[in-house]
Design a protein around this motif. Sequence first.
Motif, PDB file in Angstrom:
ATOM      1  N   ARG A  62       0.824  -1.202   0.000  1.00  0.00           N
ATOM      2  CA  ARG A  62       0.000   0.000   0.000  1.00  0.00           C
ATOM      3  C   ARG A  62       0.865   1.262   0.000  1.00  0.00           C
ATOM      4  NH1 ARG A  62      -5.315   0.671   3.756  1.00  0.00           N
ATOM      5  NH2 ARG A  62      -6.053   2.630   2.885  1.00  0.00           N
ATOM      6  N   ALA A  63       0.446   2.256  -0.759  1.00  0.00           N
ATOM      7  CA  ALA A  63       1.209   3.499  -0.865  1.00  0.00           C
ATOM      8  C   ALA A  63       0.846   4.457   0.250  1.00  0.00           C
ATOM      9  CB  ALA A  63       0.936   4.141  -2.221  1.00  0.00           C
ATOM     10  N   ALA A  64       1.379   5.662   0.145  1.00  0.00           N
ATOM     11  CA  ALA A  64       1.055   6.771   1.059  1.00  0.00           C
ATOM     12  C   ALA A  64       1.569   6.559   2.465  1.00  0.00           C
ATOM     13  CB  ALA A  64      -0.449   7.005   1.109  1.00  0.00           C
ATOM     14  N   VAL A  65       2.737   5.944   2.620  1.00  0.00           N
ATOM     15  CA  VAL A  65       3.390   5.848   3.920  1.00  0.00           C
ATOM     16  C   VAL A  65       4.535   6.852   3.936  1.00  0.00           C
ATOM     17  CG1 VAL A  65       4.604   4.341   5.529  1.00  0.00           C
ATOM     18  CG2 VAL A  65       2.798   3.426   4.105  1.00  0.00           C
ATOM     19  N   GLU A 117      -1.693   0.830   7.285  1.00  0.00           N
ATOM     20  CA  GLU A 117      -2.330   2.145   7.246  1.00  0.00           C
ATOM     21  C   GLU A 117      -1.329   3.293   7.327  1.00  0.00           C
ATOM     22  OE1 GLU A 117      -4.906   1.820  10.576  1.00  0.00           O
ATOM     23  OE2 GLU A 117      -5.907   0.024   9.777  1.00  0.00           O
ATOM     24  N   SER A 118      -0.300   3.140   8.171  1.00  0.00           N
ATOM     25  CA  SER A 118       0.672   4.206   8.332  1.00  0.00           C
ATOM     26  C   SER A 118       1.947   3.680   8.958  1.00  0.00           C
ATOM     27  CB  SER A 118       0.099   5.338   9.205  1.00  0.00           C
ATOM     28  OG  SER A 118      -0.154   4.861  10.519  1.00  0.00           O
ATOM     29  N   ILE A 119       3.040   4.389   8.697  1.00  0.00           N
ATOM     30  CA  ILE A 119       4.328   4.114   9.323  1.00  0.00           C
ATOM     31  C   ILE A 119       4.913   5.468   9.728  1.00  0.00           C
ATOM     32  CG2 ILE A 119       6.615   3.081   9.094  1.00  0.00           C
ATOM     33  CD1 ILE A 119       5.554   1.400   6.795  1.00  0.00           C
ATOM     34  N   THR A 120       5.140   5.656  11.009  1.00  0.00           N
ATOM     35  CA  THR A 120       5.645   6.939  11.498  1.00  0.00           C
ATOM     36  C   THR A 120       6.807   6.716  12.452  1.00  0.00           C
ATOM     37  OG1 THR A 120       3.965   6.883  13.259  1.00  0.00           O
ATOM     38  CG2 THR A 120       3.432   8.130  11.266  1.00  0.00           C
ATOM     39  N   PRO A 121       7.755   7.658  12.529  1.00  0.00           N
ATOM     40  CA  PRO A 121       8.882   7.515  13.458  1.00  0.00           C
ATOM     41  C   PRO A 121       8.386   7.416  14.891  1.00  0.00           C
ATOM     42  CG  PRO A 121       9.296   9.272  11.890  1.00  0.00           C
ATOM     43  CD  PRO A 121       7.859   8.890  11.732  1.00  0.00           C
ATOM     44  N   LEU A 122       9.108   6.651  15.693  1.00  0.00           N
ATOM     45  CA  LEU A 122       8.727   6.437  17.093  1.00  0.00           C
ATOM     46  C   LEU A 122       9.945   6.564  17.982  1.00  0.00           C
ATOM     47  CD1 LEU A 122       6.492   5.523  19.149  1.00  0.00           C
ATOM     48  CD2 LEU A 122       7.246   3.174  18.716  1.00  0.00           C
ATOM     49  N   GLY A 123       9.829   7.332  19.057  1.00  0.00           N
ATOM     50  CA  GLY A 123      10.860   7.380  20.074  1.00  0.00           C
ATOM     51  C   GLY A 123      12.056   8.219  19.676  1.00  0.00           C
ATOM     52  N   SER A 124      13.050   8.199  20.593  1.00  0.00           N
ATOM     53  CA  SER A 124      14.251   9.020  20.396  1.00  0.00           C
ATOM     54  C   SER A 124      15.507   8.222  20.722  1.00  0.00           C
ATOM     55  CB  SER A 124      14.181  10.265  21.296  1.00  0.00           C
ATOM     56  OG  SER A 124      14.015   9.894  22.664  1.00  0.00           O
ATOM     57  N   VAL A 147       3.980   1.167  13.349  1.00  0.00           N
ATOM     58  CA  VAL A 147       3.217   0.698  12.190  1.00  0.00           C
ATOM     59  C   VAL A 147       1.788   0.430  12.637  1.00  0.00           C
ATOM     60  CG1 VAL A 147       2.983  -1.115  10.447  1.00  0.00           C
ATOM     61  CG2 VAL A 147       5.258  -0.325  11.126  1.00  0.00           C
ATOM     62  N   ARG A 148       0.845   0.980  11.888  1.00  0.00           N
ATOM     63  CA  ARG A 148      -0.561   0.650  12.131  1.00  0.00           C
ATOM     64  C   ARG A 148      -1.043  -0.205  10.967  1.00  0.00           C
ATOM     65  NH1 ARG A 148      -3.061   2.896  16.300  1.00  0.00           N
ATOM     66  NH2 ARG A 148      -2.026   4.646  17.353  1.00  0.00           N
ATOM     67  N   ALA A 149      -1.467  -1.407  11.303  1.00  0.00           N
ATOM     68  CA  ALA A 149      -1.945  -2.349  10.299  1.00  0.00           C
ATOM     69  C   ALA A 149      -3.220  -2.998  10.824  1.00  0.00           C
ATOM     70  CB  ALA A 149      -0.897  -3.402   9.992  1.00  0.00           C
TER      71      ALA A 149
END
Length: 404
Positions: free
Chosen positions: A24-27, A52-59, A68-70
């Motif tokens: 799926r696109a739009a990540v 659904e989405s992939i976003t950076p997490l933590g430091s 990752v939300r799936a």
Amino acid sequence: MDALARRRSKVFSCVQRCDTTRIRAAVMQARGHDSHHLQAVAAAFHTPDTIESITPLGSGNVNDTYLVRAAGRPTVLQRINTQVFRQPQLVMQNLVSVGNHVQARLRQPLPALQGRRWELPEVITTRHGGAPLYACSQGGFWRTISFIAAARSVDVIEGPEQARELGFGLGMFHLLISDLPSEQLADTLEGFHITPLYLEHYRQALVRSELERCARTDHCIAFIRNREAFASVLENARARGELQLRPIHGDPKINNVMLDGATGQAVGLVDLDTVKPGLIHYDIGDCLRSCCNRAGEDAPDLEAVHFDADLAAAILKGYFSVANAFLSDADIAYIVDAARLISFELGLRFFSDYLAGSTYFKASYPEHNLHRALVQFRLTESIEAQEAELRALVQRLRRQAVLA
């Protein structure tokens, strides 16, 4: 085929590569990883159409980490830094061993957890082959673990109640793995927290370095030279049989303890890559080091760096409330040494990495690791200035825990 070759073959046969044709696109693109590549990696663990989405997490300073939300479910995707963890298969082997052991313990009655939740990140295997690791087309090793929901971490402690929970969290983790034989865990970071080895690495880095000396680097060099003899305090105690190897977390700094978003109670520890055999003093010292400096690891003002004895008291109350039963008198005697040593050790590591060009700890600017070293050395000085009071505090809290 000899035994070593068979083992290597077995290990690498379980590292699966997935089909990346339906992704799926739009990540979003983040942290330098191409968005299409991240999609392909995530699809090794999740059905592509569900992502659904992939976003950076933590430091974190070492691994690249994403949320990752799936299919509506959040999980944690991480690229293991193989410059640090050279045998990622053994890292995952430890995670599985600790996870299985802790889950078995949690099925037993634990009075300290009555009315509380406790979670440990669980390994999620690849869709094809059920492997704990995915070797991507770019040569990286990735893994997915469960996400501890409705919880948060903090970078700077917010008060004594929170400090007590952080101590409780470490104590509960130690309690749950206290009967796991340390020989069942691989030593994935040989020499990790062995301060005399870091001292030798520093000496080599100093010799190889072409840095231009300045007041700050000269201060670090003198600071280290004046404490070289202290670097062996815990290892000497282990050699004398006073301290024993046990399973440890290895990196229980403040933001690796998860706190319930509603109650503020500790609900688990994350970043388990460093789980291995070691001295629990490495963990206790690191917890105190990271929690009792309200200014934080990147404190812009060195004058603000101070070891807060009140926060240390709260942490140790929480820790002793669950861990006291398996601590010996010798364990107690070296707690203050541990806090001082781990602060010094991390400063030593930051400075060594600065000399080597910041190849281990991620740096936001050229002198970042130099500044981090100065913060830790300042914290070390604060512990040294309060040593007598801190030793008395530890003994008093231990007596209270025994009587409770």
